[in-house]
Design an enzyme around this catalytic site. Structure first.
Site, PDB file in Angstrom:
ATOM      1  N   LYS A  10      -1.879   4.577  -7.252  1.00  0.00           N
ATOM      2  CA  LYS A  10      -2.418   3.311  -6.756  1.00  0.00           C
ATOM      3  C   LYS A  10      -1.983   3.041  -5.311  1.00  0.00           C
ATOM      4  O   LYS A  10      -1.044   3.683  -4.803  1.00  0.00           O
ATOM      5  CB  LYS A  10      -1.976   2.186  -7.696  1.00  0.00           C
ATOM      6  N   TYR A  50     -12.509  -1.683 -13.491  1.00  0.00           N
ATOM      7  CA  TYR A  50     -11.666  -2.531 -14.347  1.00  0.00           C
ATOM      8  C   TYR A  50     -12.464  -3.605 -15.074  1.00  0.00           C
ATOM      9  O   TYR A  50     -11.890  -4.607 -15.502  1.00  0.00           O
ATOM     10  CB  TYR A  50     -10.540  -3.160 -13.528  1.00  0.00           C
ATOM     11  N   PHE A  58      -5.305 -11.980 -14.315  1.00  0.00           N
ATOM     12  CA  PHE A  58      -4.881 -11.154 -13.177  1.00  0.00           C
ATOM     13  C   PHE A  58      -6.017 -10.334 -12.564  1.00  0.00           C
ATOM     14  O   PHE A  58      -5.791  -9.556 -11.639  1.00  0.00           O
ATOM     15  CB  PHE A  58      -3.734 -10.222 -13.594  1.00  0.00           C
ATOM     16  N   ARG A  86       0.437   8.943 -20.718  1.00  0.00           N
ATOM     17  CA  ARG A  86       0.915   7.556 -20.883  1.00  0.00           C
ATOM     18  C   ARG A  86       2.443   7.557 -21.087  1.00  0.00           C
ATOM     19  O   ARG A  86       3.133   6.673 -20.594  1.00  0.00           O
ATOM     20  CB  ARG A  86       0.223   6.875 -22.067  1.00  0.00           C
ATOM     21  N   ARG A 103       6.517   5.019 -13.560  1.00  0.00           N
ATOM     22  CA  ARG A 103       6.561   3.593 -13.199  1.00  0.00           C
ATOM     23  C   ARG A 103       8.005   3.110 -13.015  1.00  0.00           C
ATOM     24  O   ARG A 103       8.273   2.286 -12.137  1.00  0.00           O
ATOM     25  CB  ARG A 103       5.807   2.771 -14.240  1.00  0.00           C
ATOM     26  N   ASN A 113       1.894  -1.190 -10.002  1.00  0.00           N
ATOM     27  CA  ASN A 113       2.705  -0.325 -10.856  1.00  0.00           C
ATOM     28  C   ASN A 113       2.435   1.174 -10.661  1.00  0.00           C
ATOM     29  O   ASN A 113       2.575   1.959 -11.589  1.00  0.00           O
ATOM     30  CB  ASN A 113       2.580  -0.754 -12.320  1.00  0.00           C
ATOM     31  N   HIS A 116      -2.174   4.822 -12.622  1.00  0.00           N
ATOM     32  CA  HIS A 116      -3.068   4.524 -13.754  1.00  0.00           C
ATOM     33  C   HIS A 116      -3.175   5.763 -14.617  1.00  0.00           C
ATOM     34  O   HIS A 116      -3.217   6.881 -14.100  1.00  0.00           O
ATOM     35  CB  HIS A 116      -4.471   4.173 -13.226  1.00  0.00           C
ATOM     36  N   GLU A 127     -13.991   7.434 -17.055  1.00  0.00           N
ATOM     37  CA  GLU A 127     -13.295   7.263 -15.769  1.00  0.00           C
ATOM     38  C   GLU A 127     -13.398   8.529 -14.910  1.00  0.00           C
ATOM     39  O   GLU A 127     -13.505   8.450 -13.679  1.00  0.00           O
ATOM     40  CB  GLU A 127     -11.830   6.901 -16.021  1.00  0.00           C
TER      41      GLU A 127
HETATM   42  P1  IDP Z   1      -2.116  -0.074 -18.163  1.00  0.00           P
HETATM   43  O1  IDP Z   1      -2.415   0.275 -16.716  1.00  0.00           O
HETATM   44  O2  IDP Z   1      -0.678   0.175 -18.508  1.00  0.00           O
HETATM   45  O3  IDP Z   1      -3.084   0.565 -19.131  1.00  0.00           O
HETATM   46  P2  IDP Z   1      -3.576  -2.545 -18.596  1.00  0.00           P
HETATM   47  O4  IDP Z   1      -3.170  -3.586 -19.586  1.00  0.00           O
HETATM   48  O5  IDP Z   1      -4.755  -1.693 -18.913  1.00  0.00           O
HETATM   49  O6  IDP Z   1      -2.286  -1.652 -18.278  1.00  0.00           O
HETATM   50  O7  IDP Z   1      -3.814  -3.301 -17.219  1.00  0.00           O
HETATM   51  C1  IDP Z   1      -4.468  -2.638 -16.148  1.00  0.00           C
HETATM   52  C2  IDP Z   1      -3.704  -2.942 -14.875  1.00  0.00           C
HETATM   53  O8  IDP Z   1      -3.778  -4.346 -14.600  1.00  0.00           O
HETATM   54  C3  IDP Z   1      -2.192  -2.658 -14.930  1.00  0.00           C
HETATM   55  O9  IDP Z   1      -1.868  -1.309 -14.720  1.00  0.00           O
HETATM   56  C4  IDP Z   1      -1.678  -3.551 -13.816  1.00  0.00           C
HETATM   57  O10 IDP Z   1      -1.947  -2.982 -12.529  1.00  0.00           O
HETATM   58  C5  IDP Z   1      -2.562  -4.787 -14.004  1.00  0.00           C
HETATM   59  N1  IDP Z   1      -1.927  -5.754 -14.901  1.00  0.00           N
HETATM   60  C6  IDP Z   1      -1.811  -5.694 -16.249  1.00  0.00           C
HETATM   61  N2  IDP Z   1      -1.174  -6.754 -16.760  1.00  0.00           N
HETATM   62  C7  IDP Z   1      -0.881  -7.538 -15.690  1.00  0.00           C
HETATM   63  C8  IDP Z   1      -0.202  -8.799 -15.566  1.00  0.00           C
HETATM   64  O11 IDP Z   1       0.232  -9.414 -16.537  1.00  0.00           O
HETATM   65  N3  IDP Z   1      -0.090  -9.293 -14.295  1.00  0.00           N
HETATM   66  C9  IDP Z   1      -0.581  -8.646 -13.200  1.00  0.00           C
HETATM   67  N4  IDP Z   1      -1.219  -7.449 -13.277  1.00  0.00           N
HETATM   68  C10 IDP Z   1      -1.365  -6.910 -14.506  1.00  0.00           C
HETATM   69 MG    MG Z   2      -5.129   0.306 -19.310  1.00  0.00          MG
END
Ligand code: IDP
Ligand code: MG
Length: 138
Positions: A10, A50, A58, A86, A103, A113, A116, A127
């Site tokens: 990212k 997304y 968010f 993962r 991460r 973070n 992805h 994707e």
């Molecule tokens: P993942 O990337 O671990 O699969 P997801 O729940 O699919 O997590 O969320 C996609 C992305 O959205 C996350 O990687 C992060 O960048 C962002 N994100 C998820 N939850 C939050 C939050 O609570 N606050 C801000 N950004 C978030």
């Molecule tokens: Mg996800």
């Protein structure tokens, strides 16, 4: 269980100079690179990628973050690639990510973070097709 997943480094991790370290960690963890590029998402691209999160609080922050600078995108191959990757990247929130995960090492916050990873074989395919034409995937 399938053997490929889609990963993105990212904008935060690219800005912070972590491309090389993250690719090294991926390769040393036994993943093969099947496709790879540096690119940048437009705001609209990020909204499409997304879309599943569009109702989340968010969402606007996420799509503006993901389109603010270059990203590295790759298709990775390994047995049970989705789950294996993962595990390698760790929890969404880096403060909860296990020691040694990407991460834990490189993310700065739950939003920014570092990486992805696809969450299912079906999404890995969707994707991968989003980012790469068939002739770019080996
Ligand atoms: P993942 O990337 O671990 O699969 P997801 O729940 O699919 O997590 O969320 C996609 C992305 O959205 C996350 O990687 C992060 O960048 C962002 N994100 C998820 N939850 C939050 C939050 O609570 N606050 C801000 N950004 C978030
Ligand atoms: Mg996800």
């Amino acid at each position: 269980m399938s053997n490929t997943t889609l990963m993105m480094i990212k904008p935060d991790a690219v800005e912070n100079g972590h491309i090389g370290n993250i690719l090294q960690k991926i390769l040393s963890s036994g993943f093969q690179i099947k496709a790879l590029k540096l690119t940048q998402l437009s705001l609209n691209d990020a909204k499409r990628f997304y879309e599943i999160h569009k109702e989340r609080a968010f969402f606007n922050d996420l799509v503006s973050f993901m389109s603010r600078g270059p990203i590295v995108v790759a298709v990775l191959k390994k047995k049970d690639a989705v789950n294996s990757f993962r595990n390698l990247i760790g929890s969404t929130d880096p403060s909860e990510a296990a020691e040694g995960t990407i991460r834990k090492l490189y993310a700065t916050s739950i939003g920014e973070n570092a990486v992805h990873g696809s969450d299912s074989d079906e999404n890995a395919e969707i994707e991968s097709s989003f980012h790469f034409a068939g002739r770019e995937r080996f």
